[in-house]
Design an enzyme around this catalytic site. Sequence first.
Site, PDB file in Angstrom:
ATOM      1  N   THR A 116      -9.432   0.918   2.910  1.00  0.00           N
ATOM      2  CA  THR A 116      -9.290   2.375   2.883  1.00  0.00           C
ATOM      3  C   THR A 116     -10.237   3.095   1.913  1.00  0.00           C
ATOM      4  O   THR A 116     -10.135   4.311   1.757  1.00  0.00           O
ATOM      5  CB  THR A 116      -7.832   2.776   2.528  1.00  0.00           C
ATOM      6  N   ASP A 176      -2.271 -12.213   5.082  1.00  0.00           N
ATOM      7  CA  ASP A 176      -3.617 -11.630   5.144  1.00  0.00           C
ATOM      8  C   ASP A 176      -3.963 -11.456   6.621  1.00  0.00           C
ATOM      9  O   ASP A 176      -4.078 -12.451   7.340  1.00  0.00           O
ATOM     10  CB  ASP A 176      -4.592 -12.586   4.437  1.00  0.00           C
ATOM     11  N   ILE A 177      -4.119 -10.226   7.066  1.00  0.00           N
ATOM     12  CA  ILE A 177      -4.335 -10.017   8.513  1.00  0.00           C
ATOM     13  C   ILE A 177      -5.707 -10.536   8.965  1.00  0.00           C
ATOM     14  O   ILE A 177      -5.959 -10.630  10.159  1.00  0.00           O
ATOM     15  CB  ILE A 177      -4.107  -8.547   8.966  1.00  0.00           C
ATOM     16  N   LYS A 185     -12.611   2.087  11.661  1.00  0.00           N
ATOM     17  CA  LYS A 185     -11.272   2.414  12.172  1.00  0.00           C
ATOM     18  C   LYS A 185     -11.338   2.692  13.684  1.00  0.00           C
ATOM     19  O   LYS A 185     -10.443   2.302  14.425  1.00  0.00           O
ATOM     20  CB  LYS A 185     -10.703   3.639  11.440  1.00  0.00           C
ATOM     21  N   TRP A 244      -5.731  12.781   5.413  1.00  0.00           N
ATOM     22  CA  TRP A 244      -5.536  13.137   3.995  1.00  0.00           C
ATOM     23  C   TRP A 244      -4.157  12.682   3.477  1.00  0.00           C
ATOM     24  O   TRP A 244      -3.389  13.484   2.935  1.00  0.00           O
ATOM     25  CB  TRP A 244      -5.690  14.646   3.809  1.00  0.00           C
ATOM     26  N   TYR A 276     -16.329   3.872   7.157  1.00  0.00           N
ATOM     27  CA  TYR A 276     -14.864   3.746   7.257  1.00  0.00           C
ATOM     28  C   TYR A 276     -14.382   4.262   8.619  1.00  0.00           C
ATOM     29  O   TYR A 276     -13.645   3.564   9.330  1.00  0.00           O
ATOM     30  CB  TYR A 276     -14.203   4.526   6.114  1.00  0.00           C
ATOM     31  N   GLY A 333       0.841  -1.202   0.000  1.00  0.00           N
ATOM     32  CA  GLY A 333       0.000   0.000   0.000  1.00  0.00           C
ATOM     33  C   GLY A 333       0.873   1.248   0.000  1.00  0.00           C
ATOM     34  O   GLY A 333       2.107   1.181   0.037  1.00  0.00           O
TER      35      GLY A 333
HETATM   36  N1  LIG Z   1      -5.248   7.262   2.615  1.00  0.00           N
HETATM   37  C1  LIG Z   1      -5.669   8.197   3.457  1.00  0.00           C
HETATM   38  O1  LIG Z   1      -6.058   9.296   3.074  1.00  0.00           O
HETATM   39  C2  LIG Z   1      -5.660   7.911   4.942  1.00  0.00           C
HETATM   40  C3  LIG Z   1      -6.065   8.923   5.827  1.00  0.00           C
HETATM   41  C4  LIG Z   1      -6.039   8.662   7.199  1.00  0.00           C
HETATM   42  C5  LIG Z   1      -5.616   7.422   7.661  1.00  0.00           C
HETATM   43  N2  LIG Z   1      -5.253   6.448   6.769  1.00  0.00           N
HETATM   44  C6  LIG Z   1      -4.808   5.156   7.288  1.00  0.00           C
HETATM   45  O2  LIG Z   1      -3.431   5.010   6.961  1.00  0.00           O
HETATM   46  C7  LIG Z   1      -3.117   3.628   6.778  1.00  0.00           C
HETATM   47  C8  LIG Z   1      -2.375   3.445   5.475  1.00  0.00           C
HETATM   48  O3  LIG Z   1      -3.215   3.864   4.409  1.00  0.00           O
HETATM   49  P1  LIG Z   1      -2.748   3.816   2.881  1.00  0.00           P
HETATM   50  O4  LIG Z   1      -3.110   5.112   2.282  1.00  0.00           O
HETATM   51  O5  LIG Z   1      -1.337   3.310   2.788  1.00  0.00           O
HETATM   52  O6  LIG Z   1      -3.741   2.702   2.330  1.00  0.00           O
HETATM   53  P2  LIG Z   1      -3.609   1.741   1.054  1.00  0.00           P
HETATM   54  O7  LIG Z   1      -2.712   2.347   0.043  1.00  0.00           O
HETATM   55  O8  LIG Z   1      -5.002   1.388   0.673  1.00  0.00           O
HETATM   56  O9  LIG Z   1      -2.865   0.467   1.660  1.00  0.00           O
HETATM   57  C9  LIG Z   1      -3.508  -0.465   2.472  1.00  0.00           C
HETATM   58  C10 LIG Z   1      -2.940  -1.822   2.124  1.00  0.00           C
HETATM   59  O10 LIG Z   1      -3.544  -2.804   2.975  1.00  0.00           O
HETATM   60  C11 LIG Z   1      -3.776  -3.931   2.175  1.00  0.00           C
HETATM   61  N3  LIG Z   1      -4.787  -4.807   2.787  1.00  0.00           N
HETATM   62  C12 LIG Z   1      -6.134  -4.721   2.705  1.00  0.00           C
HETATM   63  N4  LIG Z   1      -6.689  -5.765   3.363  1.00  0.00           N
HETATM   64  C13 LIG Z   1      -5.674  -6.496   3.873  1.00  0.00           C
HETATM   65  C14 LIG Z   1      -5.616  -7.683   4.624  1.00  0.00           C
HETATM   66  N5  LIG Z   1      -6.721  -8.335   4.975  1.00  0.00           N
HETATM   67  N6  LIG Z   1      -4.406  -8.176   4.981  1.00  0.00           N
HETATM   68  C15 LIG Z   1      -3.262  -7.543   4.609  1.00  0.00           C
HETATM   69  N7  LIG Z   1      -3.255  -6.414   3.874  1.00  0.00           N
HETATM   70  C16 LIG Z   1      -4.460  -5.890   3.517  1.00  0.00           C
HETATM   71  C17 LIG Z   1      -4.229  -3.373   0.851  1.00  0.00           C
HETATM   72  O11 LIG Z   1      -4.152  -4.359  -0.174  1.00  0.00           O
HETATM   73  P3  LIG Z   1      -5.214  -4.282  -1.409  1.00  0.00           P
HETATM   74  O12 LIG Z   1      -5.047  -2.918  -2.011  1.00  0.00           O
HETATM   75  O13 LIG Z   1      -4.771  -5.417  -2.277  1.00  0.00           O
HETATM   76  O14 LIG Z   1      -6.565  -4.477  -0.787  1.00  0.00           O
HETATM   77  C18 LIG Z   1      -3.216  -2.252   0.670  1.00  0.00           C
HETATM   78  O15 LIG Z   1      -2.037  -2.720   0.064  1.00  0.00           O
HETATM   79  C19 LIG Z   1      -4.443   2.885   6.896  1.00  0.00           C
HETATM   80  O16 LIG Z   1      -4.591   2.407   8.205  1.00  0.00           O
HETATM   81  C20 LIG Z   1      -5.478   3.958   6.651  1.00  0.00           C
HETATM   82  O17 LIG Z   1      -6.714   3.642   7.269  1.00  0.00           O
HETATM   83  C21 LIG Z   1      -5.248   6.669   5.423  1.00  0.00           C
END
Ligand SMILES: NC(=O)c1ccc[n+]([C@@H]2O[C@H](COP(=O)([O-])OP(=O)(O)OC[C@H]3O[C@@H](n4cnc5c(N)ncnc54)[C@H](OP(=O)(O)O)[C@@H]3O)[C@@H](O)[C@H]2O)c1
Length: 286
Positions: free
Chosen positions: A64, A38-39, A131, A152, A127, A11
Amino acid sequence: MKKILVTGANGQLGRCIRDAAADYPDFEFVFVSKEELDIENIASLKDFFGKNNFSNCINTAAYTNVEKAESEQERAFAINAEAVKNLASICKENDVALLHISTDYVFDGKKKAAYVETDATCPLNVYGASKLKGEQFIQEIFDRFFILRTSWLYSQYGHNFLKTILKHSKEGKPLTITTEQTGTPTNANDLAKALLQIIVQDSTNYGVYHFSNGGETTWFGFAEEILLQSKNLKEANLAKTNQYRTFAARPEYSVLDNTKAHTILKLKCINWRESLKTVLKKTVIN
Ligand SMILES: NC(=O)c1ccc[n+]([C@@H]2O[C@H](COP(=O)([O-])OP(=O)(O)OC[C@H]3O[C@@H](n4cnc5c(N)ncnc54)[C@H](OP(=O)(O)O)[C@@H]3O)[C@@H](O)[C@H]2O)c1
């Protein structure tokens, strides 16, 4: 030697942690994608932790998609809450400190001032609720956790607002962007560095922290700055709206107060405009 597990490693944040890890040759990192670990699969988690002697786990794995979560509530809760509960239990059993990421969307945005960690939560969308449940499970299970709420997130990797704006402007597409929400864009590379700094410090100041870049803006303000800094503003067809329709409700104001992270964990929260410059240098749009 510290042995650090990074879940969800393909991710956006996972990939930024991979880059940041190059500065820590004394740590051993194990990066696992969803396919590798896979968590949601408790047996795989137990087996993986049993075979490795991890000191820390950084959980970046998450569901996400804020919009899709409205119609996929079960999937969002299965990953962001139930799987996180299992991961926390396994961390506890194996004496592994957990670093977990949460979101500004745990708040309803009605405060109109930057949110501190002790403010009441009240998510407006599925969402955010999933969380928040994940955060609550971790706190019920054990003490050795850092939950960093961020906002963001964007970077040179994956699909995110920065890349969408650059791509649309390159293709000459009109951009109508909302002014309805105020928050702080956060460079995922800065968050990655902050997570590794917490591990370096060997901090035992466990708890919930807010970590974002500094300052605040609207999505329109963010788009305008991206186009300005990338020298595309003049040609861009950029317009404001205050009637952008989405499935998921979002907080009107979700700026995070980073004081606790700064004073206790000594984390630097660079202004979002400054940090954007560094990401733009690394971002390639095909
Ligand atoms: N993006 C934002 O704007 C934002 C804002 C605030 C907080 N956050 C938090 O920041 C963190 C990182 O976000 P990010 O932007 O890096 O998200 P991301 O790019 O969507 O990455 C999340 C990763 O988790 C993987 N995943 C999903 N289900 C899984 C499972 N069961 N087991 C193992 N891996 C799994 C996804 O794989 P697939 O893509 O193959 O499903 C993806 O590679 C998350 O906790 C998110 O909630 C994000």
